[in-house]
Structures are given as structure tokens and as C-alpha cells.
Motif scaffolding. Structure first.
Motif, PDB file in Angstrom:
ATOM      1  N   UNK A 146      10.265  13.660  -4.669  1.00  0.00           N
ATOM      2  CA  UNK A 146      10.242  14.351  -5.949  1.00  0.00           C
ATOM      3  C   UNK A 146      11.214  13.701  -6.915  1.00  0.00           C
ATOM      4  N   UNK A 147      12.287  13.172  -6.340  1.00  0.00           N
ATOM      5  CA  UNK A 147      13.250  12.505  -7.202  1.00  0.00           C
ATOM      6  C   UNK A 147      12.708  11.176  -7.696  1.00  0.00           C
ATOM      7  N   UNK A 148      11.933  10.544  -6.822  1.00  0.00           N
ATOM      8  CA  UNK A 148      11.374   9.270  -7.220  1.00  0.00           C
ATOM      9  C   UNK A 148      10.312   9.467  -8.295  1.00  0.00           C
ATOM     10  N   UNK A 149       9.691  10.591  -8.207  1.00  0.00           N
ATOM     11  CA  UNK A 149       8.553  10.873  -9.083  1.00  0.00           C
ATOM     12  C   UNK A 149       8.866  10.656 -10.549  1.00  0.00           C
ATOM     13  N   UNK A 183       4.840   8.732   5.556  1.00  0.00           N
ATOM     14  CA  UNK A 183       5.665   8.087   4.542  1.00  0.00           C
ATOM     15  C   UNK A 183       5.767   6.599   4.835  1.00  0.00           C
ATOM     16  N   UNK A 184       5.963   6.304   6.111  1.00  0.00           N
ATOM     17  CA  UNK A 184       6.009   4.911   6.548  1.00  0.00           C
ATOM     18  C   UNK A 184       4.730   4.194   6.163  1.00  0.00           C
ATOM     19  N   UNK A 185       3.627   4.814   6.537  1.00  0.00           N
ATOM     20  CA  UNK A 185       2.304   4.229   6.309  1.00  0.00           C
ATOM     21  C   UNK A 185       2.136   3.842   4.850  1.00  0.00           C
ATOM     22  N   UNK A 186       2.378   4.826   3.974  1.00  0.00           N
ATOM     23  CA  UNK A 186       2.126   4.554   2.563  1.00  0.00           C
ATOM     24  C   UNK A 186       3.165   3.594   2.003  1.00  0.00           C
ATOM     25  N   UNK A 187       4.376   3.715   2.511  1.00  0.00           N
ATOM     26  CA  UNK A 187       5.437   2.836   2.024  1.00  0.00           C
ATOM     27  C   UNK A 187       5.119   1.386   2.374  1.00  0.00           C
ATOM     28  N   UNK A 193       2.734   1.117  -5.264  1.00  0.00           N
ATOM     29  CA  UNK A 193       2.689   2.486  -5.777  1.00  0.00           C
ATOM     30  C   UNK A 193       4.086   3.084  -5.841  1.00  0.00           C
ATOM     31  N   UNK A 194       4.927   2.666  -4.928  1.00  0.00           N
ATOM     32  CA  UNK A 194       6.310   3.142  -4.942  1.00  0.00           C
ATOM     33  C   UNK A 194       7.132   2.339  -5.930  1.00  0.00           C
TER      34      UNK A 194
END
Lengths: 240, 245
Positions: A146-149, A183-187, A193-194
């Protein structure tokens, strides 16, 4: 106890046609067929039946998922496959699944997807053990994401998510470890995207000293160089 | 846990301080210290705090809920495990309000003692700062819910030993918290008494006896005297009671 319609139907079919018929379908380690519940960015969502061993790409073709960038197999706790993995096969020995097959088109933001899943896990968590279920781990991840958002932070934030994730292995429930795995997967697979949301790909402290002085500058009516913290000016941080 | 001791100690990294007390262990008498918070030898293992996570035959398991078997190879005091334990401690610290210098449990607190033992230097994570009202309604006991680590020892003691069911955990996930079983939610409106075992099992500073907070001065308390890793297994709070009596 058979309390699953899919199993019940298969048991009935095996009773009628025999075990050899069933064993003739699928792969050596994963005999028979699998019902896939296909949803998301596809032309024809619904329940599909395939022999085990079917390639993800074929499933995507059949349901009209022209521009898929990712498939979430077996629900939020399952695995997230990126395009380069679409040749993998639905089978116990490759990509096991309980049946869920969620397709994400190219226009979806995979960071948002991961964040939604994190919220899902936090909401569903029982809160029993320390590492993750919604209490700390999932809560932490949520917090991190949420902070990254709102588009700040840096790669250290991603790294700290990773260290949180590392700590989830002792957790009691699969549901505790899964959010971390997601989280790992998407990261790993959807890094851009990140990174799109990061102010800097290098280390940048989470606490901006110069910005923290802004209210003091306002109160004293100063804006000379001596009223600024001695950091090189930054494009974003300098605004306020 | 006999039979585990030798592989576990054999795996102890060279040069690390010995954490072997004389004759007891965190499990049941292997003489090896395994950090833990929710476990208490007088109660059925719960396995929720995960501080006692060890590697048994290569898999992460909670030592308190995993029966030891002959030939089982257990890794306990390794950098990998202690890193995980430290991170979990940090999670527990930020989830509650654990400000040791202002807490009257300081020195008798297992959370604090383990943080020292595992060399936790910072909370690392952002503080949650819970804001739960304390319950000072009971004549003899004060409850500070902001320090609860959800170990359920008071829940278990009140239910299984005292037969009173005074405490329970309510809510899920991040909203999980300790409650008092009374219509009003106040401890004074239960039959809770200082004689209950539940009054003496809290490993942290939630259940505090009134007017006894500093009967033993800070500096002379249980974990001030000897690090938790060097101490034999006994209920932390019975020690407290002894010292205070």
C-alpha cells in the motif's frame, strides 16, 4: 468421503468405463482429466475439461485469451504464470491445480493484482500464528504494497517485502506462506510493474530529511540553501 | 527430545555461545534451549508463536508441537533459524506497544528476554501502535491489552486449570485481540482472582498484579540476573511469583 462433484462424476465414469480407460487419459503421473474453471480476460469463460498434461497455451487459445500476460492457476494460493511459461502443462508434475484458471490481459497492472491478493489474504487470515496470517506477515506485505502504491519508495522496500516473505516458512498454514509466494512470483516475473512505482531503483531512504524540514522552512519563511538538508536536489522530493 | 540433543548441538555453529542449560530444555528435557513464547510445560502445546521453529529432518516445524523421534536430526541454533526468529520477534514487538523502559514487567518479560537473547537491535518494521484501553477495573489485577502477543496462555490456564474461561481471543487476522469474558468486557465483572493460574502465566506485561509492580527492583529480576537462554525450563511467572513472595 467423496464430497466433491468432480470426484463423484469421475468415480461414476470409472465405474462405467473401467480404470484402464481413465488411466489412458492424461499423463503417466497425472491420469484422467481435469475441470478448469476459466475466468478473467477471455472471450468464453466457463468450465472446461481437459486431459491432464494440457499446455496452458492451448487452454488460453481455446477460451479466447488473445492478449493474456499472466495466468493465476489454482487461485490466489496457486502459481502465477507469465507469458514465457505458457508452454507449461496442467498436471501434478508441472503446474498442479484445483481447477481455478484466472487470466489477466495485457492491460492489467500486475502490481494491482498482487495487491488485491494481499488484501484478500489479509482479510481471510485467521491470525493464529506470528509470521503471517494477516497479523504480521500479511499485514506487513499489505503495508509495504500500500505504501508502494502511491508511487514512492525504492527497491529496498521490495527487498524488505522479500525478507518478510522469507520469514513465512515457519507459518502453520499454507495460507500463511502463500501470500509471500505470490509476492515473490509477481516480483520476479513482473518486475517492471513494481519498478514503475519506484522513485529510484537505487537505494533511497524512506524518510526524506529535507522534506521533513519543509514545515520549519515555512514557519521561518526561509528557503535559502542553508535551510535545506545537504542532499543533492531530487526531482520529485524537491517539489514540496 | 532425547536423541535430538546431539545432532542439534552438533549443528551449533562453531564459536556461537552455548545455550545449553544444565538439565532442562525448551521441549521436554533435552537440555537445549529453544526460544519460545506460547509454550508452557504445564499446558498442551499450541504452536502459534513460531519462535520455537526448528528444522527437523530438513523441514521447518514448531518444536513444541513436533514429537521427537529417534534418529530425527534437528537443527536449532543456526543463523538461518535465529534470523527468522528475530524477524518474528520484531513482528511481535511492532504489533503491540512494547516500551520496555516504561513497562513494569521489564526483566521478567520473555519477549524482552528473547529479544536480548536473539540480539534484536531494532524493531525494523513500522510500529502498529495499537490503542486499546487498559482494564483497571479489577481490585488486584491490571490488564494492558496493548502488550498482548496472543500466546493464549491465560486463555488456556483460565479454561483448563481454573475452569473459569475468563479470557479469549476475538477477531481474525490483524484485528485479533484478547477479550475478557463478561457482558461488560471488564475483568471486575468476572470471577477472576489473583489465585487463578491465569493470573500468573502471562509471558509479557498484559496481566499485572496491582501494587507489586516493583516489589523486585529492575536489575534484580529473573532475566536481569541470567539470560533466558541459560535458564532451566520453568514457568516464567512462577519464578516471578517466587521472587515477589
Amino acid at each position: 468421503v467423496v464430497n466433491n462433484v468432480e470426484t463423484l462424476c469421475k468415480a461414476a465414469l470409472i465405474a462405467v468405463r473401467g480404470g484402464a480407460w481413465f488411466a489412458g487419459l492424461g499423463t503417466k503421473q497425472s491420469t484422467g482429466t481435469k475441470l478448469l474453471s476459466i475466468s478473467g480476460d477471455v472471450e468464453s469463460p466457463g468450465i472446461y475439461e481437459y486431459p491432464f498434461g494440457v499446455a496452458v497455451s492451448q487452454v488460453l487459445n481455446d477460451c479466447g485469451a488473445g492478449n493474456a500476460q499472466a495466468v493465476q492457476v489454482s487461485g490466489p494460493s496457486g502459481s502465477c504464470l507469465a507469458m514465457h511459461e505458457f508452454s507449461r502443462r496442467i498436471a501434478f508434475e508441472d503446474v498442479p491445480t484445483a481447477g481455478a484458471f484466472m487470466v489477466f490481459g495485457a492491460h492489467r497492472d500486475m502490481f494491482e493484482v498482487a495487491r488485491n491478493f494481499a488484501h484478500f489474504f489479509a482479510h481471510e487470515s485467521c491470525g493464529f500464528c506470528t509470521p503471517v496470517p494477516g497479523r504480521h506477515g500479511t499485514g506487513r506485505q499489505l503495508h509495504g504494497q500500500d505504501r508502494q502504491w502511491p508511487a514512492v519508495r525504492n527497491t529496498t522496500s521490495a527487498r524488505s517485502s522479500r525478507s518478510t516473505a522469507c520469514c513465512t516458512r515457519p507459518a502453520i498454514a499454507g495460507s500463511a506462506r502463500r501470500p509471500a509466494i505470490r509476492l515473490f512470483d509477481t516480483l520476479n516475473k513482473f518486475r517492471p510493474a513494481y519498478e514503475r512505482r519506484l522513485r529510484s531503483l537505487d537505494f533511497a531512504p524512506a524518510f526524506d530529511l529535507d522534506q521533513a524540514l519543509a514545515s520549519a522552512r515555512q514557519m521561518t519563511g526561509r528557503d535559502d540553501p542553508a535551510a535545506h538538508f545537504g542532499l543533492p536536489p531530487r526531482s520529485v522530493g524537491a517539489e514540496s | 527430545m532425547n536423541g535430538v540433543s546431539s545432532p542439534a548441538s552438533a549443528r551449533r555453529p562453531a564459536g556461537s555461545p552455548s545455550r545449553r542449560p544444565d538439565d532442562h530444555g525448551s521441549g521436554d528435557g533435552a537440555g537445549i534451549f529453544i526460544p519460545h513464547l506460547c509454550h508452557h510445560p504445564e499446558f498442551k502445546p499450541q504452536g502459534s508463536c513460531k519462535l520455537c521453529t526448528v528444522k527437523a529432518n530438513g523441514r521447518y516445524v514448531s518444536a513444541c508441537t513436533m514429537p521427537a523421534k529417534d534418529g530425527m536430526e534437528v537443527e536449532n541454533n543456526s543463523p538461518d533459524l535465529n534470523d527468522k526468529r528475530r524477524t518474528m520477534l520484531q513482528m511481535l514487538f511492532v504489533e503491540g506497544n512494547h516500551f520496555c523502559p516504561s513497562c513494569e514487567k521489564s526483566g521478567n518479560c520473555m519477549l524482552q528476554a528473547l529479544a536480548y537473547e536473539l540480539e534484536m537491535l531494532t524493531p525494523h518494521f513500522t510500529q502498529f501502535y495499537p490503542d486499546r484501553p487498559v482494564d483497571a477495573s479489577h481490585p488486584d489485577v491490571l490488564l494492558d491489552f496493548n502488550r498482548c502477543i496472543l500466546c493464549e496462555l491465560c486463555v488456556r490456564a483460565s479454561r483448563d486449570v481454573d475452569g473459569k474461561n475468563v479470557f479469549a481471543l476475538s477477531g481474525r487476522g490483524i484485528g485479533k485481540h484478547l477479550i475478557v469474558n463478561a457482558e461488560s468486557g471488564r475483568l471486575a465483572d468476572t470471577d477472576f482472582s489473583l489465585a487463578d493460574q491465569a493470573a500468573h502465566v502471562c509471558p509479557v506485561g498484559v496481566i499485572l498484579e496491582k501494587r507489586r509492580g516493583f516489589a523486585v527492583p529492575i536489575g534484580s529480576r529473573r532475566y536481569d540476573v541470567e539470560p533466558i537462554g541459560m535458564q532451566v525450563e520453568r514457568p516464567a511467572t512462577s519464578g516471578t511469583r517466587d521472587e515477589q513472595a
